[in-house]
Every structure is written in structure tokens, then in C-alpha cells.
Design a protein around this motif. Structure first.
Motif, mmCIF file in Angstrom:
data_model
loop_
_atom_site.group_PDB
_atom_site.id
_atom_site.type_symbol
_atom_site.label_atom_id
_atom_site.label_comp_id
_atom_site.label_asym_id
_atom_site.label_seq_id
_atom_site.Cartn_x
_atom_site.Cartn_y
_atom_site.Cartn_z
ATOM 1 N N LYS A 26 6.522 -4.328 6.731
ATOM 2 C CA LYS A 26 6.347 -2.884 6.905
ATOM 3 C C LYS A 26 7.247 -2.353 8.013
ATOM 4 C CE LYS A 26 1.700 -2.792 5.079
ATOM 5 N NZ LYS A 26 0.288 -2.801 5.400
ATOM 6 N N ILE A 38 10.666 -2.051 6.504
ATOM 7 C CA ILE A 38 10.741 -0.913 5.580
ATOM 8 C C ILE A 38 10.917 0.383 6.363
ATOM 9 C CG2 ILE A 38 9.408 0.498 3.943
ATOM 10 C CD1 ILE A 38 8.214 -2.188 2.898
ATOM 11 N N MET A 56 14.080 2.938 6.335
ATOM 12 C CA MET A 56 13.885 4.343 5.956
ATOM 13 C C MET A 56 14.386 5.283 7.047
ATOM 14 S SD MET A 56 10.235 4.423 4.050
ATOM 15 C CE MET A 56 10.040 3.799 2.393
ATOM 16 N N ALA A 109 13.232 1.738 -3.598
ATOM 17 C CA ALA A 109 12.439 0.506 -3.559
ATOM 18 C C ALA A 109 13.301 -0.688 -3.969
ATOM 19 C CB ALA A 109 11.213 0.630 -4.454
ATOM 20 N N GLU A 155 6.806 -1.849 -3.272
ATOM 21 C CA GLU A 155 5.986 -0.710 -3.703
ATOM 22 C C GLU A 155 4.572 -0.790 -3.127
ATOM 23 O OE1 GLU A 155 6.531 -0.926 -7.919
ATOM 24 O OE2 GLU A 155 8.465 0.112 -7.820
ATOM 25 N N ASN A 189 3.710 -2.249 -0.267
ATOM 26 C CA ASN A 189 3.815 -1.929 1.157
ATOM 27 C C ASN A 189 4.055 -0.436 1.384
ATOM 28 O OD1 ASN A 189 3.765 -4.378 3.083
ATOM 29 N ND2 ASN A 189 4.908 -5.119 1.320
ATOM 30 N N ILE A 190 4.886 0.176 0.548
ATOM 31 C CA ILE A 190 5.136 1.614 0.655
ATOM 32 C C ILE A 190 3.843 2.387 0.411
ATOM 33 C CG2 ILE A 190 6.237 3.573 -0.513
ATOM 34 C CD1 ILE A 190 8.756 1.838 -0.763
ATOM 35 N N LYS A 191 3.081 1.969 -0.580
ATOM 36 C CA LYS A 191 1.800 2.628 -0.870
ATOM 37 C C LYS A 191 0.882 2.564 0.355
ATOM 38 C CE LYS A 191 -2.179 2.598 -3.897
ATOM 39 N NZ LYS A 191 -3.028 1.823 -4.758
ATOM 40 N N ARG A 236 2.105 4.851 3.115
ATOM 41 C CA ARG A 236 1.798 6.252 2.794
ATOM 42 C C ARG A 236 0.327 6.544 3.062
ATOM 43 N NH1 ARG A 236 4.824 7.795 -2.800
ATOM 44 N NH2 ARG A 236 4.293 9.900 -2.155
ATOM 45 N N ARG A 267 6.789 11.031 1.169
ATOM 46 C CA ARG A 267 7.916 11.304 0.285
ATOM 47 C C ARG A 267 8.107 12.808 0.210
ATOM 48 N NH1 ARG A 267 12.294 8.579 -1.532
ATOM 49 N NH2 ARG A 267 13.024 9.486 -3.455
ATOM 50 N N TRP A 295 12.627 9.919 2.098
ATOM 51 C CA TRP A 295 11.469 9.466 2.878
ATOM 52 C C TRP A 295 11.475 10.110 4.247
ATOM 53 C CZ3 TRP A 295 7.765 7.219 0.407
ATOM 54 C CH2 TRP A 295 8.053 6.483 -0.743
#
Length: 83
Positions: A27, A30, A34, A42, A57, A59-61, A64, A71, A79
Motif C-alpha cells: 500500500k 501504491i 500515485m 492498476a 485492485e 489494495n486500491i479498494k 479507498r 478517484r 488518483w
């Protein structure tokens, strides 16, 4: 605020969440990517971090849901890392 340390001829960046707990390494990476490229996909993250797109995806979820990123716009958007 990130914690930046010089280590073994390089640097490490440690991000802390709102409660002061460490984010996992994936994370952290990421979020760092970003910040560098707000339009990163992704698939690009998966290639850079050498993990599956599904893992990215997931980890992005989580990022968020925890309020670390959001986003702006749709597929062609970007991002925003929330401080």
C-alpha cells in the motif's frame, strides 16, 4: 507526514495512516507511485510492484475505503492521494 530515512545507500519512505499505524509495504508503494503519477493504472502498478492486477485492485479498494485515495473522473481520470 511520511517518515523518510536514509538506509544502505538508498532511502525508505514509511507512510502512517490516520491512527498512526503503518500501512503495508504494498500500500505504501501504491500511494508513492500515485503521488508520482496520478494517472497510473492498476496494470502499470502491477508491473512496477511485480504482483497481480487482482492484488493491486484489492489494495486500491482498501485504500479507498480507508480514505487514503480517491478517484477523480472515470477511466480517463486520475488518483488523488488524501493527506
Amino acid at each position: 507526514m511520511p517518515i523518510i530515512k536514509e538506509q544502505n545507500g538508498g532511502i525508505t519512505v514509511q507512510l502512517l495512516n490516520k491512527l498512526g499505524n503503518k500501512l503495508g509495504n504494498t500500500k505504501e508503494q501504491i500511494i508513492l507511485e500515485m503521488r508520482t503519477n496520478s494517472k497510473i493504472s492498476a496494470a502499470q502498478l502491477a508491473k512496477l510492484l511485480n504482483i497481480s492486477t487482482t492484488a493491486i485492485e484489492k489494495n486500491i479498494k482498501q485504500l479507498r475505503e480507508e480514505g487514503f485515495i480517491k478517484r477523480i473522473g472515470g477511466t480517463r481520470g486520475h488518483w488523488e492521494v488524501i493527506d
